[in-house]
Design a protein around this motif. Structure first.
Motif, short mmCIF file in Angstrom:
data_model
loop_
_atom_site.label_atom_id
_atom_site.label_comp_id
_atom_site.label_asym_id
_atom_site.label_seq_id
_atom_site.Cartn_x
_atom_site.Cartn_y
_atom_site.Cartn_z
N LYS A 1 0.83 -1.22 0.00
CA LYS A 1 0.00 0.00 0.00
C LYS A 1 0.87 1.27 0.00
CE LYS A 1 -4.03 -2.22 1.98
NZ LYS A 1 -4.21 -2.99 0.81
N LEU A 2 1.80 1.31 -0.95
CA LEU A 2 2.65 2.48 -1.12
C LEU A 2 1.87 3.59 -1.80
CD1 LEU A 2 5.86 0.71 -2.52
CD2 LEU A 2 5.46 1.47 -0.17
N SER A 3 2.43 4.78 -1.80
CA SER A 3 1.82 5.87 -2.58
C SER A 3 1.87 5.46 -4.05
CB SER A 3 2.61 7.16 -2.38
OG SER A 3 3.87 7.08 -3.04
N ALA A 4 1.00 6.03 -4.85
CA ALA A 4 0.95 5.69 -6.28
C ALA A 4 2.30 5.94 -6.94
CB ALA A 4 -0.16 6.49 -6.97
N GLU A 5 2.95 7.03 -6.60
CA GLU A 5 4.24 7.37 -7.20
C GLU A 5 5.31 6.33 -6.83
OE1 GLU A 5 7.67 10.75 -6.59
OE2 GLU A 5 5.59 11.35 -6.30
N HIS A 6 5.38 5.97 -5.56
CA HIS A 6 6.38 4.98 -5.13
C HIS A 6 6.07 3.61 -5.73
CE1 HIS A 6 7.30 7.76 -1.60
NE2 HIS A 6 8.38 7.72 -2.36
N GLU A 7 4.79 3.24 -5.76
CA GLU A 7 4.43 1.94 -6.32
C GLU A 7 4.81 1.87 -7.79
OE1 GLU A 7 0.39 -0.35 -7.51
OE2 GLU A 7 0.49 0.39 -5.44
N GLU A 8 4.54 2.94 -8.52
CA GLU A 8 4.87 2.96 -9.95
C GLU A 8 6.38 2.85 -10.16
OE1 GLU A 8 4.81 6.10 -13.62
OE2 GLU A 8 3.16 6.21 -12.18
N GLN A 9 7.15 3.56 -9.36
CA GLN A 9 8.60 3.52 -9.48
C GLN A 9 9.14 2.12 -9.17
OE1 GLN A 9 10.45 6.63 -7.17
NE2 GLN A 9 12.50 6.15 -7.90
N LEU A 10 8.65 1.52 -8.11
CA LEU A 10 9.08 0.18 -7.74
C LEU A 10 8.67 -0.84 -8.80
CD1 LEU A 10 10.29 -1.83 -5.70
CD2 LEU A 10 8.07 -1.83 -4.52
N TRP A 11 7.43 -0.76 -9.26
CA TRP A 11 6.94 -1.72 -10.25
C TRP A 11 7.68 -1.60 -11.57
CZ3 TRP A 11 5.06 -6.17 -9.78
CH2 TRP A 11 4.49 -6.82 -10.86
N ARG A 12 8.00 -0.38 -11.97
CA ARG A 12 8.75 -0.17 -13.22
C ARG A 12 10.10 -0.89 -13.13
NH1 ARG A 12 7.58 5.00 -13.98
NH2 ARG A 12 9.21 5.69 -12.57
N TYR A 13 10.78 -0.77 -11.98
CA TYR A 13 12.05 -1.46 -11.81
C TYR A 13 11.86 -2.98 -11.82
CZ TYR A 13 16.02 -3.72 -9.80
OH TYR A 13 17.06 -4.60 -9.61
N LEU A 14 10.87 -3.48 -11.09
CA LEU A 14 10.67 -4.93 -10.99
C LEU A 14 10.33 -5.54 -12.34
CD1 LEU A 14 8.73 -5.01 -7.61
CD2 LEU A 14 11.08 -5.81 -8.01
N THR A 15 9.53 -4.87 -13.14
CA THR A 15 9.20 -5.41 -14.47
C THR A 15 10.43 -5.39 -15.38
OG1 THR A 15 8.30 -3.27 -15.18
CG2 THR A 15 6.74 -4.90 -14.35
N TYR A 16 11.24 -4.33 -15.26
CA TYR A 16 12.49 -4.27 -16.02
C TYR A 16 13.42 -5.41 -15.59
CZ TYR A 16 17.29 -3.01 -16.95
OH TYR A 16 18.61 -3.07 -17.31
N ALA A 17 13.58 -5.58 -14.28
CA ALA A 17 14.47 -6.63 -13.77
C ALA A 17 14.00 -8.01 -14.21
CB ALA A 17 14.55 -6.54 -12.24
N ALA A 18 12.71 -8.26 -14.13
CA ALA A 18 12.17 -9.57 -14.54
C ALA A 18 12.45 -9.82 -16.01
CB ALA A 18 10.68 -9.64 -14.23
N ALA A 19 12.22 -8.82 -16.83
CA ALA A 19 12.45 -8.98 -18.28
C ALA A 19 13.93 -9.24 -18.58
CB ALA A 19 11.96 -7.75 -19.02
N SER A 20 14.80 -8.61 -17.83
CA SER A 20 16.23 -8.76 -18.10
C SER A 20 16.78 -10.11 -17.66
CB SER A 20 17.03 -7.62 -17.48
OG SER A 20 16.98 -7.69 -16.08
N MET A 21 16.04 -10.86 -16.85
CA MET A 21 16.48 -12.17 -16.40
C MET A 21 16.08 -13.29 -17.37
SD MET A 21 18.19 -11.64 -13.70
CE MET A 21 18.57 -9.98 -14.22
N VAL A 22 15.17 -13.01 -18.30
CA VAL A 22 14.74 -14.03 -19.25
C VAL A 22 15.94 -14.45 -20.09
CG1 VAL A 22 13.25 -14.53 -21.23
CG2 VAL A 22 12.36 -13.23 -19.28
N ASN A 23 16.21 -15.75 -20.12
CA ASN A 23 17.37 -16.26 -20.85
C ASN A 23 17.04 -17.42 -21.78
OD1 ASN A 23 17.12 -18.49 -19.16
ND2 ASN A 23 18.74 -17.84 -17.77
N THR A 24 15.76 -17.71 -21.93
CA THR A 24 15.31 -18.84 -22.75
C THR A 24 14.03 -18.46 -23.47
OG1 THR A 24 16.21 -20.36 -21.10
CG2 THR A 24 14.64 -21.29 -22.67
N GLU A 25 13.94 -18.78 -24.75
CA GLU A 25 12.70 -18.53 -25.50
C GLU A 25 11.60 -19.45 -24.97
OE1 GLU A 25 12.07 -16.31 -28.05
OE2 GLU A 25 14.03 -15.50 -27.56
N GLY A 26 10.38 -18.98 -25.11
CA GLY A 26 9.26 -19.85 -24.73
C GLY A 26 8.33 -19.20 -23.77
#
Length: 134
Positions: free
Chosen positions: A109-134
């Motif tokens: 239950k973070l502020s909208a601004e903090h949640e957006e900043q955190l989520w943007r990083y987490l989605t970037y980090a998750a995408a950068s860990m993908v190492n296999t097609e599928g």
């Protein structure tokens, strides 16, 4: 704003703004509760106890967002892609990881601004860990 010696002001880090260590520990603990029950992600954690993985992620995120440098002091440079290379991280694993992280972020239950900043990083980090097609 936090006062530092000589009367100058220093802006708070994201880590401080969202509540520091307790916030990141809650986030990571909730995330690993989901991982523990996930048939796709759980096998990626060879340790019987998820506690050590939980501790590593908490320390990493705290450091990344401006908290103590304990992660690097203990483990050196994060090298996230290298550390995840032994595991098959495909789109399904990416999606499962983000699904559990979304629940954990929402519960903070973070502020909208903090949640957006955190989520943007987490989605970037998750995408950068993908190492296999599928």
């Amino acid at each position: 704003m936090t006062e530092i010696p000589h009367g100058t002001l220093q802006e708070q880090t994201f880590y401080e703004q969202v509540g520091g260590e307790p916030t990141f520990r809650r986030l990571v603990h909730r995330f690993y509760q989901g991982v523990a029950e996930d048939p796709l992600l759980r096998p990626m954690y060879p340790e019987q106890d998820l506690g050590p993985a939980e501790e590593r992620l908490a320390l990493f995120l705290m450091q990344y967002w401006g908290g103590p440098r304990t992660y690097s002091d203990d483990r050196g440079h994060p090298r996230l892609r290298m550390r995840h290379a032994p595991f098959v991280v495909d789109r399904a694993a990416h999606d499962a990881w983000l699904r559990h992280m979304r629940v954990a972020v929402d519960e903070l239950k973070l502020s909208a601004e903090h949640e957006e900043q955190l989520w943007r990083y987490l989605t970037y980090a998750a995408a950068s860990m993908v190492n296999t097609e599928g």
